[in-house]
Design an enzyme around this catalytic site. Structure first.
Site, PDB file in Angstrom:
ATOM      1  N   ASP A   1       4.648  -5.400   9.694  1.00 59.86           N
ATOM      2  CA  ASP A   1       6.688  -4.996  10.523  1.00 59.86           C
ATOM      3  C   ASP A   1       6.105  -6.098  11.791  1.00 59.86           C
ATOM      4  O   ASP A   1       7.842  -6.607  11.720  1.00 59.86           O
ATOM      5  CB  ASP A   1       6.554  -3.578  10.810  1.00 59.86           C
ATOM      6  CG  ASP A   1       7.020  -2.256   9.980  1.00 59.86           C
ATOM      7  OD1 ASP A   1       7.143  -3.030   8.682  1.00 59.86           O
ATOM      8  OD2 ASP A   1       6.364  -1.117   9.914  1.00 59.86           O
TER       9      ASP A   1
ATOM     10  N   ASP B   1       1.236  -1.881  12.398  1.00 65.24           N
ATOM     11  CA  ASP B   1       1.490  -2.457  10.670  1.00 65.24           C
ATOM     12  C   ASP B   1       1.782  -3.390  10.750  1.00 65.24           C
ATOM     13  O   ASP B   1       2.815  -4.583  12.058  1.00 65.24           O
ATOM     14  CB  ASP B   1       2.796  -1.619  10.199  1.00 65.24           C
ATOM     15  CG  ASP B   1       3.169  -1.664   9.331  1.00 65.24           C
ATOM     16  OD1 ASP B   1       3.199  -3.520   9.679  1.00 65.24           O
ATOM     17  OD2 ASP B   1       3.052  -0.918   8.011  1.00 65.24           O
TER      18      ASP B   1
ATOM     19  N   ARG C   1       1.074  -0.973  -0.368  1.00 65.69           N
ATOM     20  CA  ARG C   1       0.252  -0.709  -0.031  1.00 65.69           C
ATOM     21  C   ARG C   1       0.530   1.317   0.055  1.00 65.69           C
ATOM     22  O   ARG C   1       1.399   1.250   0.689  1.00 65.69           O
ATOM     23  CB  ARG C   1      -1.149   0.220   1.240  1.00 65.69           C
ATOM     24  CG  ARG C   1      -2.258   1.135   1.603  1.00 65.69           C
ATOM     25  CD  ARG C   1      -2.952   0.935   2.697  1.00 65.69           C
ATOM     26  NE  ARG C   1      -2.208   1.140   3.435  1.00 65.69           N
ATOM     27  CZ  ARG C   1      -2.919   1.650   4.999  1.00 65.69           C
ATOM     28  NH1 ARG C   1      -4.403   1.475   4.925  1.00 65.69           N
ATOM     29  NH2 ARG C   1      -2.215   2.160   5.818  1.00 65.69           N
TER      30      ARG C   1
ATOM     31  N   THR D   1      -1.435   7.922  -0.703  1.00 68.00           N
ATOM     32  CA  THR D   1      -2.340   7.667  -1.021  1.00 68.00           C
ATOM     33  C   THR D   1      -3.587   6.433  -0.649  1.00 68.00           C
ATOM     34  O   THR D   1      -4.724   6.835  -1.534  1.00 68.00           O
ATOM     35  CB  THR D   1      -2.480   7.708  -3.260  1.00 68.00           C
ATOM     36  OG1 THR D   1      -1.293   6.619  -2.432  1.00 68.00           O
ATOM     37  CG2 THR D   1      -0.791   9.024  -3.835  1.00 68.00           C
TER      38      THR D   1
HETATM   39  C1  PRP Z   1      -0.799  -3.864   4.811  1.00 62.44           C
HETATM   40  C2  PRP Z   1      -2.315  -5.220   4.832  1.00 62.44           C
HETATM   41  C3  PRP Z   1      -2.964  -4.868   4.237  1.00 62.44           C
HETATM   42  C4  PRP Z   1      -2.652  -3.740   3.413  1.00 62.44           C
HETATM   43  C5  PRP Z   1      -4.130  -3.462   4.182  1.00 62.44           C
HETATM   44  O1  PRP Z   1       0.237  -4.499   3.923  1.00 62.44           O
HETATM   45  O2  PRP Z   1      -1.119  -6.660   5.092  1.00 62.44           O
HETATM   46  O3  PRP Z   1      -1.855  -6.193   2.705  1.00 62.44           O
HETATM   47  O4  PRP Z   1      -1.735  -3.191   4.229  1.00 62.44           O
HETATM   48  O5  PRP Z   1      -4.348  -1.775   3.357  1.00 62.44           O
HETATM   49  P1  PRP Z   1      -6.172  -1.321   2.927  1.00 62.44           P
HETATM   50  O6  PRP Z   1      -6.610  -2.414   2.830  1.00 62.44           O
HETATM   51  O7  PRP Z   1      -5.559   0.063   3.162  1.00 62.44           O
HETATM   52  O8  PRP Z   1      -4.991  -1.953   1.295  1.00 62.44           O
HETATM   53  P2  PRP Z   1       1.418  -3.789   3.425  1.00 62.44           P
HETATM   54  O9  PRP Z   1       0.844  -2.705   2.183  1.00 62.44           O
HETATM   55  O10 PRP Z   1       1.321  -2.676   4.836  1.00 62.44           O
HETATM   56  O11 PRP Z   1       2.278  -4.123   2.824  1.00 62.44           O
HETATM   57  P3  PRP Z   1       3.241  -5.857   4.323  1.00 62.44           P
HETATM   58  O12 PRP Z   1       1.860  -6.838   4.379  1.00 62.44           O
HETATM   59  O13 PRP Z   1       3.991  -6.037   2.799  1.00 62.44           O
HETATM   60  O14 PRP Z   1       3.801  -4.598   5.383  1.00 62.44           O
HETATM   61  N1  URA Z   2      -1.852  -2.083   6.685  1.00 61.78           N
HETATM   62  C1  URA Z   2      -1.771  -2.494   8.187  1.00 61.78           C
HETATM   63  O1  URA Z   2      -0.721  -3.688   8.391  1.00 61.78           O
HETATM   64  N2  URA Z   2      -2.284  -1.919   9.238  1.00 61.78           N
HETATM   65  C2  URA Z   2      -3.245  -1.316   9.923  1.00 61.78           C
HETATM   66  O2  URA Z   2      -4.158  -1.100  10.623  1.00 61.78           O
HETATM   67  C3  URA Z   2      -3.341  -0.820   8.248  1.00 61.78           C
HETATM   68  C4  URA Z   2      -3.214  -1.075   7.014  1.00 61.78           C
END
Ligand code: PRP
Ligand code: URA
Length: 210
Positions: A204, A201, A103, A107
């Protein structure tokens, strides 16, 4: 769209530990896997099975086995990987495809950076795994991806969802066959697009900061 929000003390208990900012990564990973296994019970309620004849020590009887084509499990990288083992433990014959999405934190638009899925998903039951449903951008894009490949039956499993994310997915699927299974439906999103109260997150906390 069918929505199922878990209502079970064990799930709420494990989620509480997951939400705690002092829970370290190894425990967070273990709990994510366990929660997935608990949610899989509901998510696979309509998994396709076919009759299967066996002999017990006493007689012959007809049971069931997982049908063909096998279910396809799709963790969304990175954080969805933490749920994979908890799912395939319950359905070891499932196949696994991968979608990598990140994400944009300004944006909130999802960027797809990896894909390893069968070309033709018609007639496949697909199970998408992602711990967080925040704005719904990532899950929405993943579901669209699967439908474009011919999928007709998609179940998404998330540990936490926001009302904003659920509404976004509901609007997007527009009558198509989608089931959403959540460990909990939280209060809202904050101005940074994080789920409140949430757990921070997820990627993370599972794997460290990139
Ligand atoms: C996080 C999570 C989802 C997304 C949710 O992933 O695991 O995929 O954000 O947010 P949204 O509903 O607003 O799209 P992230 O993009 O942080 O990637 P990651 O799994 O590599 O940490
Ligand atoms: N992605 C995450 O990992 N946590 C949140 O709360 C939103 C998006």
């Amino acid at each position: 769209m069918r929505l199922h929000v878990a209502d079970h003390p064990l799930i709420t208990h494990k989620l509480t530990v997951l939400r705690d900012k002092n829970t370290p990564s190894p425990v967070f990973r273990q709990l994510t896997e366990e929660l997935m296994t608990l949610l899989a019970y509901e998510a696979t309620r309509n998994v396709r099975v076919e009759p299967f004849e066996i002999e017990t020590p006493v007689t012959t009887t007809t049971g069931v086995k997982i049908g063909d084509p096998k279910p396809l499990v799709v963790p969304i990288l990175r954080a969805g990987l933490g749920m994979l083992e908890g799912m395939v433990k319950l359905i070891p014959t499932a196949e696994v495809g991968f979608l990598g999405m990140a994400r944009d934190e300004v944006t909130f638009e999802p960027v797809t950076y990896a894909e390893r899925l069968p070309d033709d998903l018609s007639d496949r039951q697909c199970f998408v795994l992602d711990p967080m449903l925040a704005t719904g951008g990532s899950l929405g894009a993943a579901i669209e991806f699967l439908f474009k490949r011919g999928a007709q039956d998609v179940t998404a499993v998330c540990l936490l969802g926001s009302p904003e994310g659920v509404n976004a997915i509901q609007k997007q699927v527009n009558g198509r066959d989608v089931t959403l299974v959540l460990g909990a439906l939280d209060e809202r999103l904050n101005e940074k697009g994080y789920i409140v109260p949430g757990l921070g997150d997820a990627g993370d906390r599972l794997y460290g900061t990139v």
